[in-house]
Design an enzyme around this catalytic site. Sequence first.
Site, mmCIF file in Angstrom:
data_model
loop_
_atom_site.group_PDB
_atom_site.id
_atom_site.type_symbol
_atom_site.label_atom_id
_atom_site.label_comp_id
_atom_site.label_asym_id
_atom_site.label_seq_id
_atom_site.Cartn_x
_atom_site.Cartn_y
_atom_site.Cartn_z
ATOM 1 N N THR A 1 0.953 -0.977 0.046
ATOM 2 C CA THR A 1 -0.114 -0.027 0.087
ATOM 3 C C THR A 1 0.716 1.170 -0.228
ATOM 4 O OG1 THR A 1 -1.620 -1.138 0.987
ATOM 5 C CG2 THR A 1 -1.793 1.237 1.245
ATOM 6 N N CYS A 2 1.777 1.380 0.912
ATOM 7 C CA CYS A 2 2.580 2.365 1.214
ATOM 8 C C CYS A 2 3.269 2.986 -0.304
ATOM 9 C CB CYS A 2 3.705 2.171 2.120
ATOM 10 S SG CYS A 2 4.519 3.802 2.412
ATOM 11 N N CYS B 1 1.268 6.084 1.066
ATOM 12 C CA CYS B 1 2.119 7.301 1.318
ATOM 13 C C CYS B 1 2.880 7.900 0.271
ATOM 14 C CB CYS B 1 3.072 6.771 2.419
ATOM 15 S SG CYS B 1 2.781 5.279 3.520
ATOM 16 N N LYS C 1 0.771 9.549 -2.370
ATOM 17 C CA LYS C 1 0.017 10.620 -1.717
ATOM 18 C C LYS C 1 0.957 11.826 -1.546
ATOM 19 C CE LYS C 1 0.328 11.038 2.365
ATOM 20 N NZ LYS C 1 -0.143 10.183 3.581
ATOM 21 N N LYS C 2 1.965 11.684 -1.073
ATOM 22 C CA LYS C 2 2.756 12.727 -0.754
ATOM 23 C C LYS C 2 3.164 13.395 -1.953
ATOM 24 C CE LYS C 2 5.590 15.115 2.266
ATOM 25 N NZ LYS C 2 6.803 14.460 3.037
ATOM 26 N N TYR D 1 -7.462 10.817 8.501
ATOM 27 C CA TYR D 1 -6.204 11.755 7.664
ATOM 28 C C TYR D 1 -6.527 11.670 6.270
ATOM 29 C CZ TYR D 1 -3.245 7.830 7.336
ATOM 30 O OH TYR D 1 -2.804 6.202 6.701
ATOM 31 N N ALA E 1 -9.137 11.352 4.396
ATOM 32 C CA ALA E 1 -10.106 11.983 3.601
ATOM 33 C C ALA E 1 -9.444 13.577 3.610
ATOM 34 C CB ALA E 1 -11.242 12.232 4.762
ATOM 35 N N GLU F 1 -6.310 14.669 3.430
ATOM 36 C CA GLU F 1 -5.367 14.941 2.867
ATOM 37 C C GLU F 1 -5.730 14.544 1.258
ATOM 38 O OE1 GLU F 1 -1.657 12.747 5.520
ATOM 39 O OE2 GLU F 1 -2.586 11.410 3.940
ATOM 40 N N ARG G 1 -10.800 13.056 14.503
ATOM 41 C CA ARG G 1 -11.227 12.558 15.578
ATOM 42 C C ARG G 1 -9.933 11.842 16.173
ATOM 43 N NH1 ARG G 1 -13.834 7.544 17.280
ATOM 44 N NH2 ARG G 1 -13.667 6.750 15.219
ATOM 45 N N GLY H 1 -12.570 4.700 6.328
ATOM 46 C CA GLY H 1 -11.727 3.456 7.224
ATOM 47 C C GLY H 1 -11.426 2.363 6.309
ATOM 48 N N ALA I 1 2.265 12.535 11.086
ATOM 49 C CA ALA I 1 1.806 13.824 10.328
ATOM 50 C C ALA I 1 0.377 13.542 9.508
ATOM 51 C CB ALA I 1 3.093 14.132 9.469
ATOM 52 N N HIS J 1 17.403 30.671 14.996
ATOM 53 C CA HIS J 1 16.518 32.172 14.571
ATOM 54 C C HIS J 1 16.905 32.443 12.910
ATOM 55 C CE1 HIS J 1 14.164 35.486 14.985
ATOM 56 N NE2 HIS J 1 15.082 36.533 14.640
ATOM 57 N N GLU K 1 11.736 27.502 16.653
ATOM 58 C CA GLU K 1 12.519 28.111 17.851
ATOM 59 C C GLU K 1 11.494 28.455 18.876
ATOM 60 O OE1 GLU K 1 14.201 31.896 17.456
ATOM 61 O OE2 GLU K 1 12.984 32.340 15.620
HETATM 62 C C1 LIG Z 1 -3.919 6.771 0.980
HETATM 63 C C2 LIG Z 1 -3.146 6.251 1.916
HETATM 64 C C3 LIG Z 1 -2.226 6.979 2.464
HETATM 65 C C4 LIG Z 1 -1.098 6.590 3.473
HETATM 66 N N1 LIG Z 1 -0.168 7.616 4.122
HETATM 67 C C5 LIG Z 1 0.529 7.207 4.991
HETATM 68 C C6 LIG Z 1 1.439 8.097 5.573
HETATM 69 O O1 LIG Z 1 1.528 9.051 4.978
HETATM 70 N N2 LIG Z 1 2.412 7.714 6.282
HETATM 71 C C7 LIG Z 1 2.177 6.155 6.955
HETATM 72 O O2 LIG Z 1 3.019 5.900 7.783
HETATM 73 N N3 LIG Z 1 1.406 5.476 6.527
HETATM 74 C C8 LIG Z 1 0.307 5.694 5.604
HETATM 75 N N4 LIG Z 1 -0.534 5.082 5.332
HETATM 76 C C9 LIG Z 1 -0.567 3.554 5.718
HETATM 77 C C10 LIG Z 1 0.533 2.400 5.239
HETATM 78 O O3 LIG Z 1 0.211 2.517 3.859
HETATM 79 C C11 LIG Z 1 0.112 1.112 5.737
HETATM 80 O O4 LIG Z 1 0.404 1.195 7.212
HETATM 81 C C12 LIG Z 1 1.107 0.366 5.498
HETATM 82 O O5 LIG Z 1 1.422 0.020 4.049
HETATM 83 C C13 LIG Z 1 0.840 -1.046 6.005
HETATM 84 O O6 LIG Z 1 1.663 -1.951 5.717
HETATM 85 P P1 LIG Z 1 1.632 -3.560 5.831
HETATM 86 O O7 LIG Z 1 2.939 -4.269 5.614
HETATM 87 O O8 LIG Z 1 0.713 -3.948 7.000
HETATM 88 O O9 LIG Z 1 0.436 -3.956 4.580
HETATM 89 P P2 LIG Z 1 0.417 -3.446 2.936
HETATM 90 O O10 LIG Z 1 1.426 -2.506 2.790
HETATM 91 O O11 LIG Z 1 -1.102 -2.970 2.521
HETATM 92 O O12 LIG Z 1 0.924 -4.489 2.143
HETATM 93 C C14 LIG Z 1 0.027 -5.816 2.291
HETATM 94 C C15 LIG Z 1 0.455 -6.523 0.723
HETATM 95 O O13 LIG Z 1 -0.319 -7.682 1.140
HETATM 96 C C16 LIG Z 1 -0.773 -7.991 -0.236
HETATM 97 N N5 LIG Z 1 -1.820 -9.128 0.033
HETATM 98 C C17 LIG Z 1 -2.861 -8.980 0.499
HETATM 99 N N6 LIG Z 1 -3.425 -10.135 0.794
HETATM 100 C C18 LIG Z 1 -2.650 -11.193 -0.176
HETATM 101 C C19 LIG Z 1 -2.824 -12.597 -0.161
HETATM 102 N N7 LIG Z 1 -3.716 -13.373 0.113
HETATM 103 N N8 LIG Z 1 -1.878 -13.155 -0.835
HETATM 104 C C20 LIG Z 1 -0.865 -12.393 -1.348
HETATM 105 N N9 LIG Z 1 -0.583 -11.126 -1.079
HETATM 106 C C21 LIG Z 1 -1.579 -10.291 -0.438
HETATM 107 C C22 LIG Z 1 -1.324 -6.843 -0.681
HETATM 108 O O14 LIG Z 1 -1.503 -6.657 -2.189
HETATM 109 C C23 LIG Z 1 -0.189 -5.797 -0.299
HETATM 110 O O15 LIG Z 1 0.625 -5.741 -1.287
HETATM 111 C C24 LIG Z 1 -1.457 5.402 4.140
HETATM 112 C C25 LIG Z 1 -2.430 4.483 3.405
HETATM 113 C C26 LIG Z 1 -3.170 4.887 2.726
HETATM 114 C C27 LIG Z 1 -4.202 4.073 2.201
#
Ligand SMILES: Cc1cc2nc3c(=O)[nH]c(=O)nc-3n(C[C@H](O)[C@H](O)[C@H](O)COP(=O)(O)OP(=O)(O)OC[C@H]3O[C@@H](n4cnc5c(N)ncnc54)[C@H](O)[C@@H]3O)c2cc1C
Length: 457
Positions: free
Chosen positions: A41-42, A47, A50-51, A177, A179, A181, A204, A261, A340, A434, A439
Amino acid sequence: MDFDYDLIVIGAGSGGVRAARMAATYGAKVAIVEEFRVGGTCVIRGCVPKKLYVYAARFRDQFDIAQSFGWHVDASFDWPTLVAAKEKEITRLEHAYASNLEKPGVEIIRDRAEVTGPNGVRLVRDGRELSAKYILVATGARPFVPDIPGAELGITSNEAFDLPRLPHSILIEGGGYIAVEFATIFAGLGVNTTIIYRGDCILRGFDEDMRRGLEAGLTERGVRIIYQTTIKSLAKTGDDVTATFSDGVSAPYGVVMFATGRRPNIDGLGLESAGVKLTEHGSVAVDEYSQTSVPSIYAVGDVTGRAQLTPVAIREGWYFAETVFNDNPLKVDHSLIPTAVFAEPEIGTVGLTEAEAATHGDVDVYVSRFRPMQNTLSDRTERMIMKLITEKDEGKVLGVHLLGPGAAEMIQLVGVAVSMGATKVDLDRTIALHPSAAEELVTFKSPSYSYRDCKRV
Ligand SMILES: Cc1cc2nc3c(=O)[nH]c(=O)nc-3n(C[C@H](O)[C@H](O)[C@H](O)COP(=O)(O)OP(=O)(O)OC[C@H]3O[C@@H](n4cnc5c(N)ncnc54)[C@H](O)[C@@H]3O)c2cc1C
């Protein structure tokens, strides 16, 4: 008993990649199974993109301020250019992640995995059955979409980065966050943006001054916020989607996005049949070492519902590998996590909110509100907010909450001091830099107000 692998990791996201890499570095035979793209996801739809999009959106403010410094800016924006540039960058990162896995010998299996027992994993597409001494579930979370008529007409953060064109308007449901962002992103790129939220203030759980400050900042940037209302149904009207709200009002939008969520990714994973217990919220239940109710199965990251943040998932993955493959049991401390909100204005926060601190004992609160220096030549009136919460009489720093330019970068560093147990006296001893916004944190003289016996004085 012989196994195919010492470790099979399910999910190549933040937590899974770190765990796999570290375990392999310690000599384990490791496979990682990923059904989508390496990086999770990240990197792919969280992340990182998004950034990048927040940077794109912030140019609007920068162009605006630039004029007060004598610049004449004639700017226009092209969405396909941003989407293509983002795609190039996340593909680069995806390859870097894959190569970092392959270097220490991790086998990457591109498939969907199911757990078949304490030591068994089935590859859904390939059909192969694999065995491992340990299984790590690192499958992350996915966006939750409310069960309403026409829900399929809405999008989530998964789709928002790759919209075929920039909509004329967007309705974002949610107050978290993600929503705010995305509201920052779309409003900054010129889209007519509305947030709809069932609560009475965004964010919240954050400090009240941060919530109200961001609400004001978003509103100033043209974001409309509708509170105590939800979307009851969606219907197609020409190219638009018409949302009908809980108060009976209907309105058309170019795009409707749910930021309502995220739920742990456990559907069809086979965890129940393997005997893995879940929490009451449907996350994988783990102990302090990320071990589930089945001793050979561990879980890290968003799927465990602890703190849904990349650095937390990474730390949990790393400590899992230390514990299981390096004979060095380590527990992650989830109590002090700097975070953040990359909205406009930006928020950085660590430790207790004022409301939380006030119920914990006698505390002093230092608050400063001022115009950021970069705005002083313009007619912008927006204030930066810096809040420090300490135990009474210059005691330990309990919380720091910042709103304004550079808040995220500042909070990462002040988080070091807070996690070391810094006191107000320690901050006072530090010489100010400064002119800077930071500061303010080392130049607070006397408390703005205090709490004694839970009462504000
Ligand atoms: C829009 C958005 C913005 C975010 N911004 C931030 C941020 O600015 N800072 C921050 O710290 N966090 C941020 N996050 C949260 C962050 O992305 C997650 O906390 C992080 O990626 C969690 O890592 P993870 O390893 O738990 O899961 P993930 O990174 O979600 O990885 C899980 C992986 O498992 C794979 N998978 C799932 N089920 C299976 C299966 N059965 N077999 C094989 N593969 C599978 C998925 O495809 C995925 O690639 C953001 C999230 C979103 C959605």
